[in-house]
Design a protein around this motif. Structure first.
Motif, PDB file in Angstrom:
ATOM      1  N   LEU A 131       0.863  -1.174   0.000  1.00 33.19           N
ATOM      2  CA  LEU A 131       0.000   0.000   0.000  1.00 33.19           C
ATOM      3  C   LEU A 131       0.901   1.225   0.000  1.00 33.19           C
ATOM      4  N   ASP A 132       0.716   2.108  -0.998  1.00 30.93           N
ATOM      5  CA  ASP A 132       1.467   3.361  -1.073  1.00 30.93           C
ATOM      6  C   ASP A 132       0.847   4.388  -0.131  1.00 30.93           C
ATOM      7  N   VAL A 133       1.712   5.121   0.565  1.00 34.13           N
ATOM      8  CA  VAL A 133       1.266   6.163   1.484  1.00 34.13           C
ATOM      9  C   VAL A 133       2.121   7.409   1.264  1.00 34.13           C
ATOM     10  N   SER A 134       1.474   8.556   1.222  1.00 35.87           N
ATOM     11  CA  SER A 134       2.159   9.846   1.161  1.00 35.87           C
ATOM     12  C   SER A 134       1.889  10.575   2.467  1.00 35.87           C
ATOM     13  N   VAL A 135       2.945  10.987   3.143  1.00 34.00           N
ATOM     14  CA  VAL A 135       2.797  11.678   4.422  1.00 34.00           C
ATOM     15  C   VAL A 135       2.401  13.129   4.161  1.00 34.00           C
ATOM     16  N   ASP A 136       1.254  13.523   4.725  1.00 33.67           N
ATOM     17  CA  ASP A 136       0.828  14.919   4.608  1.00 33.67           C
ATOM     18  C   ASP A 136       0.720  15.536   5.995  1.00 33.67           C
ATOM     19  N   ALA A 137       0.365  16.801   6.044  1.00 31.32           N
ATOM     20  CA  ALA A 137       0.352  17.557   7.302  1.00 31.32           C
ATOM     21  C   ALA A 137      -0.572  16.938   8.350  1.00 31.32           C
ATOM     22  N   SER A 138      -1.635  16.287   7.935  1.00 27.45           N
ATOM     23  CA  SER A 138      -2.566  15.691   8.894  1.00 27.45           C
ATOM     24  C   SER A 138      -1.952  14.509   9.647  1.00 27.45           C
ATOM     25  N   HIS A 139      -0.858  13.958   9.147  1.00 27.14           N
ATOM     26  CA  HIS A 139      -0.192  12.813   9.778  1.00 27.14           C
ATOM     27  C   HIS A 139       0.863  13.214  10.799  1.00 27.14           C
ATOM     28  N   ILE A 140       1.212  14.497  10.818  1.00 29.92           N
ATOM     29  CA  ILE A 140       2.334  14.990  11.620  1.00 29.92           C
ATOM     30  C   ILE A 140       1.844  15.439  12.999  1.00 29.92           C
ATOM     31  N   ASP A 141       2.621  15.088  14.039  1.00 27.87           N
ATOM     32  CA  ASP A 141       2.254  15.480  15.401  1.00 27.87           C
ATOM     33  C   ASP A 141       3.115  16.639  15.898  1.00 27.87           C
ATOM     34  N   GLY A 142       3.014  16.956  17.172  1.00 30.38           N
ATOM     35  CA  GLY A 142       3.735  18.077  17.757  1.00 30.38           C
ATOM     36  C   GLY A 142       5.242  17.919  17.745  1.00 30.38           C
ATOM     37  N   LEU A 143       5.731  16.704  17.532  1.00 27.25           N
ATOM     38  CA  LEU A 143       7.173  16.471  17.450  1.00 27.25           C
ATOM     39  C   LEU A 143       7.684  16.570  16.016  1.00 27.25           C
ATOM     40  N   LYS A 144       6.796  16.935  15.096  1.00 23.44           N
ATOM     41  CA  LYS A 144       7.125  17.157  13.683  1.00 23.44           C
ATOM     42  C   LYS A 144       7.480  15.873  12.929  1.00 23.44           C
ATOM     43  N   HIS A 145       6.922  14.749  13.415  1.00 26.11           N
ATOM     44  CA  HIS A 145       7.054  13.496  12.676  1.00 26.11           C
ATOM     45  C   HIS A 145       5.697  12.791  12.660  1.00 26.11           C
TER      46      HIS A 145
END
Length: 149
Positions: free
Chosen positions: A16-30
């Motif tokens: 399954l291909d996944v693209s990391v976008d802003a909604s996936h990022i937490d307060g630690l910036k990952h």
């Protein structure tokens, strides 16, 4: 990086291909750890559907494979705009009640494995939530997809 040249933990993964976008990022910036769990769920369902068992089939059979136990090993962080592959395999089944599914999440740019996970699954009757034997469709379809470790 070609998925065929990746050193997967096991042969012939479902991907399954996944693209990391802003909604996936937490307060630690990952990527937030809960997002990895969600991607594993997405990959597991997509694999099941490709094999021929979707949610409608589960309801028609009044059976489901439910997670009894899960383990997630977070090895490296994912970051905004990373392109990832979630690999999954069915790695064990007793043909009665239990199955095992494994995952490996990899970053395409450098081939780094970000996560490994394992689920112990149990067949349940949907209407009662109680463990019940796998229907023949589960045994046949999932059983054929189990790889030898």
């Amino acid at each position: 990086m070609e998925s065929s040249s990746i050193n997967w933990d096991y042969p012939e993964p479902f991907l399954l291909d996944v693209s990391v976008d802003a909604s996936h990022i937490d307060g630690l910036k990952h990527v937030n750890n809960a997002v990895y769990v969600s991607w594993c769920e997405d990959a597991g369902w997509a694999h099941s559907i490709e094999l021929g068992l979707g949610i409608d089939d589960y309801h028609n059979l009044n059976r489901a494979m439910a997670i009894r136990h899960s383990e997630f090993d977070y090895l490296q962080a994912g970051y905004l705009n990373d392109q990832l592959l979630v690999a999954t395999w069915l790695t064990a089944s007793d043909g009665k009640l239990a199955m095992e599914r494994r995952f490996q999440l990899l970053r395409k740019s450098d081939g780094a494995t970000l996560l490994r996970a394992r689920w112990d699954l149990v067949c349940i009757e949907i209407t009662s939530g109680r463990p019940k034997r796998m229907p023949e469709d589960f045994k046949r379809i999932y059983g054929a997809a189990v790889i030898d470790l």
